[in-house]
Design an enzyme around this catalytic site. Structure first.
Site, short mmCIF file in Angstrom:
data_model
loop_
_atom_site.label_atom_id
_atom_site.label_comp_id
_atom_site.label_asym_id
_atom_site.label_seq_id
_atom_site.Cartn_x
_atom_site.Cartn_y
_atom_site.Cartn_z
N SER A 99 0.82 -1.19 0.00
CA SER A 99 0.00 0.00 0.00
C SER A 99 0.87 1.26 0.00
CB SER A 99 -0.95 -0.07 1.21
OG SER A 99 -1.93 0.92 1.16
N HIS A 124 -2.74 -1.31 -4.37
CA HIS A 124 -4.21 -1.32 -4.43
C HIS A 124 -4.70 0.11 -4.35
CE1 HIS A 124 -4.42 -1.92 0.27
NE2 HIS A 124 -3.88 -0.77 -0.06
#
Length: 199
Positions: A99, A124
């Site tokens: 992330s 993501h």
């Protein structure tokens, strides 16, 4: 339960000196970015980057990364500082850069971004929410801000890789895990480190 931070004893002509392990590593221009990315951790990382750059901006700073990600604003503050200072920031991913950790690790100086063989990368889309009991107007504002944040993060990832913005957008739609070889092919790192060849 917390963990014990090791102490290192060094001998010199003036006697013994004890350092916690992180202070000793900082003497060698090594910063450990571990755990969730949040404001307190980011402030500590930023202070160390600024300190080492002020000490000598001609030498590399070694940033070891092992994080599940976290706060976008805290992570971008680290990235902005990495780009602001004159020292090259060499990044080494161990464990995982997930992330926001991917944004940070891939923002190291191009040509000096490394990964250990068993580490992983995750990209993501950013997460967020308006919370229970939020008015519809406020929910629309939050949704618009999330879309802006997603575009900004995807642009950084595209700039830090050899992939198009469209490919990043598609791959980040859901959790997209990569091993070291896949991360190298994607262009987020420049080399997989099999042994310590940095010094």
């Amino acid at each position: 339960m917390g963990y014990l931070v090791p102490t290192v004893i060094e001998q010199s002509s003036r006697g013994e000196r004890a350092y916690d392990i992180y202070s000793r590593l900082l003497k060698d221009r090594i910063i450990m970015l571990t755990g969730p990315v949040e404001d307190g951790m980011a402030n500590s990382i930023i202070a160390q980057l600024l300190f080492l750059d002020a000490q000598d901006n001609t030498k590399d700073i070694y940033l070891y990364v092992n994080t599940p990600g976290g706060s976008v604003s805290a992570g971008l503050a680290i990235v902005d500082t990495m780009n602001f200072i004159k020292s090259d920031v060499l990044t080494i991913v161990m464990g995982m850069a997930a992330s926001m950790g991917t944004i940070i690790a891939s923002s190291g100086t191009k040509g000096k971004r490394f990964m250990l063989p068993n580490a992983e990368y995750l990209i993501h889309q950013p997460m967020g929410g308006a919370g229970q009991g939020t008015q519809q107007t406020d929910m629309a504002i939050v949704a618009e801000q999330l879309l802006k944040t997603r575009k900004r993060l995807e642009q950084i990832l595209a700039d830090n890789s050899n992939r198009s913005l469209e490919q990043i957008h598609k791959d980040a739609e859901r959790d997209h895990w990569m091993d070291a070889k896949e991360t190298l092919e994607y262009g987020f790192i420049d080399e997989i480190m099999e042994n310590n060849s940095l010094k």
